[in-house]
Scaffold this motif. Structure first.
Motif, PDB file in Angstrom:
ATOM      1  N   CYS A  93      36.434  13.975  31.822  1.00  0.00           N
ATOM      2  CA  CYS A  93      36.249  12.828  32.788  1.00  0.00           C
ATOM      3  C   CYS A  93      35.198  12.882  33.556  1.00  0.00           C
ATOM      4  O   CYS A  93      34.910  11.875  34.244  1.00  0.00           O
ATOM      5  CB  CYS A  93      37.589  12.728  33.375  1.00  0.00           C
ATOM      6  N   SER A  94      34.652  14.120  33.670  1.00  0.00           N
ATOM      7  CA  SER A  94      33.504  14.356  34.576  1.00  0.00           C
ATOM      8  C   SER A  94      33.868  14.378  36.100  1.00  0.00           C
ATOM      9  O   SER A  94      32.890  14.836  37.059  1.00  0.00           O
ATOM     10  CB  SER A  94      32.366  13.797  34.396  1.00  0.00           C
ATOM     11  N   GLU A  95      35.240  14.278  36.418  1.00  0.00           N
ATOM     12  CA  GLU A  95      35.672  13.994  37.862  1.00  0.00           C
ATOM     13  C   GLU A  95      36.602  15.083  38.231  1.00  0.00           C
ATOM     14  O   GLU A  95      36.665  15.335  39.753  1.00  0.00           O
ATOM     15  CB  GLU A  95      36.139  12.884  38.094  1.00  0.00           C
ATOM     16  N   CYS A  96      37.328  15.712  37.385  1.00  0.00           N
ATOM     17  CA  CYS A  96      38.514  16.579  37.695  1.00  0.00           C
ATOM     18  C   CYS A  96      37.887  18.106  38.439  1.00  0.00           C
ATOM     19  O   CYS A  96      36.511  18.076  38.211  1.00  0.00           O
ATOM     20  CB  CYS A  96      39.539  16.989  36.705  1.00  0.00           C
ATOM     21  N   CYS A  99      35.939  19.817  35.283  1.00  0.00           N
ATOM     22  CA  CYS A  99      34.745  19.159  35.093  1.00  0.00           C
ATOM     23  C   CYS A  99      33.581  19.283  36.073  1.00  0.00           C
ATOM     24  O   CYS A  99      32.385  19.628  35.676  1.00  0.00           O
ATOM     25  CB  CYS A  99      34.744  17.586  34.722  1.00  0.00           C
ATOM     26  N   CYS A 107      39.388  19.842  30.868  1.00  0.00           N
ATOM     27  CA  CYS A 107      39.593  18.482  31.620  1.00  0.00           C
ATOM     28  C   CYS A 107      40.906  18.216  31.873  1.00  0.00           C
ATOM     29  O   CYS A 107      41.624  18.165  30.700  1.00  0.00           O
ATOM     30  CB  CYS A 107      38.722  17.702  31.004  1.00  0.00           C
ATOM     31  N   LEU A 108      41.495  17.588  32.815  1.00  0.00           N
ATOM     32  CA  LEU A 108      42.758  17.102  33.039  1.00  0.00           C
ATOM     33  C   LEU A 108      42.966  15.583  32.287  1.00  0.00           C
ATOM     34  O   LEU A 108      44.285  15.288  32.070  1.00  0.00           O
ATOM     35  CB  LEU A 108      42.991  16.988  34.593  1.00  0.00           C
TER      36      LEU A 108
END
Ligand SMILES: [Zn+2]
Length: 342
Positions: A93-96, A99, A107-108
């Motif tokens: 996701c690049s945001e959790c 990441c 990654c979640l």
């Protein structure tokens, strides 16, 4: 565009070569013209509904994609048509929290390409830009498609989840498989002495050719004793395991004091008996490994460009023969990677 879709689960499942609408990129996405796509055990788990996650059909399988950027969304400036790329199959996701610190394998909100969204057994595929890696000079599409998933899985196991010291004994299970063949190359490059296993003469010969100094017959009852014999009864420092079940249990019989088993699969069984007493007395470790981080994929392609990591390609099928490629992998007849070239 043409795509091979799984329309009913089974072993074999039911596939159809279909004409689908031209894919369009959404924001932050690109369309990749697929030039080669590797087949993996993951695809077989999708085929026979063997994954512990909800699956929707029809689905275009295929997560080990190499190709060229065909078109980009209007907000994408970092990629242009014609760029040669590999695609990371665990789309993070690049945001959790994971990441953000570069541990994309944790990654979640991970999505598996070719399982939870349409993959690469097709002429084209839509992927987010964050999943793209530029192909280094000297790495062709087939090399990339043979190493991106299996090779980076082995890289994650041997360099991120565990460390190999020069002179260590490393046991690589099933050295003729995609993960196994890459693991032999990587362990050798790191200075290890490698022992491997194989269920047929041809598979054992391949593991030896890749650099294993001895290879034992995994179909013989006493293979762990054979492994110990090769190390002067001491046992190995590290086992690269991806089979599971009884095989993983027997790996403990091969393991030295202070040794580690790193595992990324459970094809032969998900639940095992576990004897805690020798485990803590011998101060051993059992480590799980899943997918790869971005840096593992970068390292895999850099090693391929430097000639330190070579793909082992068994066979290449045209797109309309994709079901035959699945059958070959399922029959465990492949020596190295099976690829599809749309
Ligand atoms: Zn994430």
């Amino acid at each position: 565009m043409k795509a091979v879709q799984l329309i009913a689960h089974g072993a074999p499942g039911k596939f159809e070569l279909r004409d689908l609408p031209e894919p369009q990129p959404g924001p932050d996405e690109v369309v990749v013209r697929v030039r080669a796509c590797g087949l993996n055990r993951l695809d077989l788990w999708l085929e026979d509904a063997g994954l512990p996650i909800p699956l929707e059909l029809p689905r275009t399988p295929g997560g080990e994609i190499a190709g060229e950027v065909a078109s980009v969304a209007t907000n994408v400036s970092s990629w242009k048509p014609g760029d040669a790329v590999a695609v990371q199959s665990n789309i993070f996701c690049s945001e959790c929290e994971y990441c953000r610190r570069g541990e994309e394998s944790f990654c979640l909100r991970n999505q598996i390409l070719g399982v939870q969204r349409d993959g690469g057994f097709a002429e084209k595929v839509v992927v987010p830009t964050r999943a793209l890696v530029r192909l280094p000079a000297g790495v062709d599409f087939e090399t990339s498609a043979a190493l991106t998933l299996a090779g980076s899985t082995a890289m994650h196991m041997l360099t991120t989840r565990t460390q190999v010291r020069s002179g260590d004994w490393v046991l690589v299970m099933s050295g003729a498989s995609g993960v196994g063949s890459a693991a032999i190359h990587i362990a050798k490059q790191l200075g290890a002495r490698v022992i491997s296993t194989g269920s047929t003469e041809a598979k054992r010969a391949l593991a030896q050719k890749l650099g294993a100094e001895s290879v034992v017959d995994s179909t013989s009852e006493g293979w762990p004793a054979e492994v110990r014999k090769h190390t002067g009864k001491r046992g190995v420092d590290l086992v690269v395991e991806h089979v599971g079940g009884e095989v993983l249990v027997k790996c403990f019989d091969c393991l030295a004091r202070g040794g580690t088993i790193v595992t990324c699969g459970a094809t032969a069984g998900r639940e095992i008996p576990f004897n805690l007493w020798p485990f803590f007395v011998k101060q051993q470790r059992l480590i799980g490994s899943y997918g790869r981080d971005r840096r593992d994929l970068d390292a895999t392609l850099a090693w391929a460009a430097a000639g330190k990591l070579m793909p082992v390609v068994d066979s290449i099928f045209p797109l309309d023969q994709t079901p035959a490629a699945f059958a070959k992998l399922r029959a465990r007849q492949a020596l190295g990677k099976v690829l599809v070239r749309p």
